[in-house]
Scaffold this motif. Structure first.
Motif: not given
Length: 342
Positions: A2-4, A6, A8, A10, A168, A171-172, A175, A208-209
């Motif tokens: 879960s650590q990556y 994120k 900026s 939205c 996760v 979202r990746l 992104n 993420d946003h």
């Protein structure tokens, strides 16, 4: 897992129920600095269509089975190969015409990597389920080829994961898909109809946003606008909204707006009339919701005009609509709580 890092930016999605005026809100946000957008006619369908991201989550997480999960992977693969591509002659002939590689460079390659990240293993075997839903001629041909040993076995995909693992990876994926836009210093990515207005939270959770603005409108004006809409490729554009008559419209209206229990700081429900008739107040509410108080409204009036949009409010009062008076009265009597008196 879960650590990556994120992003900026939205994601801001504008959705509606057809003929509810969402394009006015889209136009408004296009006037602000820091917003990236394609044309409002381009709808980002990757989440909500059959075989899309939401179907993937249901099959891999919410209601797993080896059949559903494998077929969902295959359906998503088929979807990206259908909506991908640029505007080349080949893509125009053999793909759906959505041209996602044109709008998001690298879409197909990034999406294939996403599929690989979801799959634990894959192999060929006797697996009849891909035939379900095929035409009778395809099934007949497949069986004939199998009889003479010319048809290879079908591919099976092994995939199952927790909700956190799916979020996760997804979202990746988004992104990376939007990474090129972030490099251009956009703080907001404006999408059209990416999230369904019936249950927007399940789509918001995939980013993420993300923020969802859902636009509704007086049902009498929705009905009349749909009735008076033109044709595209010979089909009545508003038919999907009006159905077979006014009672069908009323039933559709209620069903689409039932069970909307989505009180959440990332969801904002509003009305077309609010923006047009109370422009300054509604604009302040939108800016506060999106956290854009510091963004410059540099093109104010370039895309959205309250005065022009005002012509589309209260159509049910207009003389040109007098032939639908009985329909309008029935809508008012059955959907009174949604009607806006002006």
């Amino acid at each position: 897992m879960s650590q990556y890092a994120k992003p900026s930016f939205c994601v801001v999605d504008i959705s509606g129920y057809s003929f509810t005026g969402k394009s006015a809100f889209f136009d408004l946000l296009c006037e602000f600095d820091g917003f990236f957008h394609h044309s409002k006619e381009f709808e980002f369908d990757l989440l909500r269509v059959r075989g899309g991201i939401l179907d993937l989550k249901f099959a891999l997480v919410d209601s797993w089975s080896p059949i559903r999960s494998s077929e969902a992977i295959m359906a998503f693969y088929h979807l990206i190969t259908t909506i991908g591509g640029n505007k080349s002659t080949y893509s125009r002939l053999f793909r759906s015409g959505a041209h996602y590689d044109h709008y998001f460079p690298g879409f197909t390659e990034i999406s294939l990597k996403f599929i690989d990240s979801l799959v634990c293993a894959k192999w060929n075997c006797e697996w009849p389920y891909p035939l379900y839903g095929k035409s009778k001629w395809h099934i007949c041909f497949t069986k004939a080829m199998q009889k003479i040993g010319c048809m290879r076995e079908n591919q099976f995909f092994l995939s199952r994961m927790t909700a956190e693992e799916f979020y996760v990876r997804t979202r990746l994926y988004f992104n990376e898909l939007f990474r090129g836009l972030e490099k251009k210093s956009y703080s907001k990515i404006l999408l059209s109809n990416a999230f369904e207005p019936f249950a927007p939270l399940q789509s918001v959770a995939l980013f993420d946003h993300a923020k969802s603005i859902i636009v509704d409108r007086d049902p009498r004006d929705i009905y009349l606008s749909a009735l008076m809409a033109g044709r595209i490729a010979g089909s009545k554009v508003g038919q999907a909204v009006t159905g077979g008559g006014v009672q069908t419209f009323i039933d559709r209206f209620r069903i689409y707006r039932s069970k909307m229990d989505d009180q959440n700081p990332n969801i904002y429900r509003t009305n077309f009339e609010s923006l047009v008739l109370n422009y300054d107040e509604e604009l302040l509410r939108i800016r506060h919701f999106l956290g854009t108080e510091n963004l410059t409204h540099s093109q104010k009036g370039a895309y959205f005009s309250p005065n022009e949009s005002a012509k589309n409010i209260g159509q049910w009062k207009m003389h040109k609509c007098k032939n639908y008076f009985s329909d309008v009265e029935l809508i008012k009597s059955e959907l009174l709580e949604f009607c806006i008196e002006i």
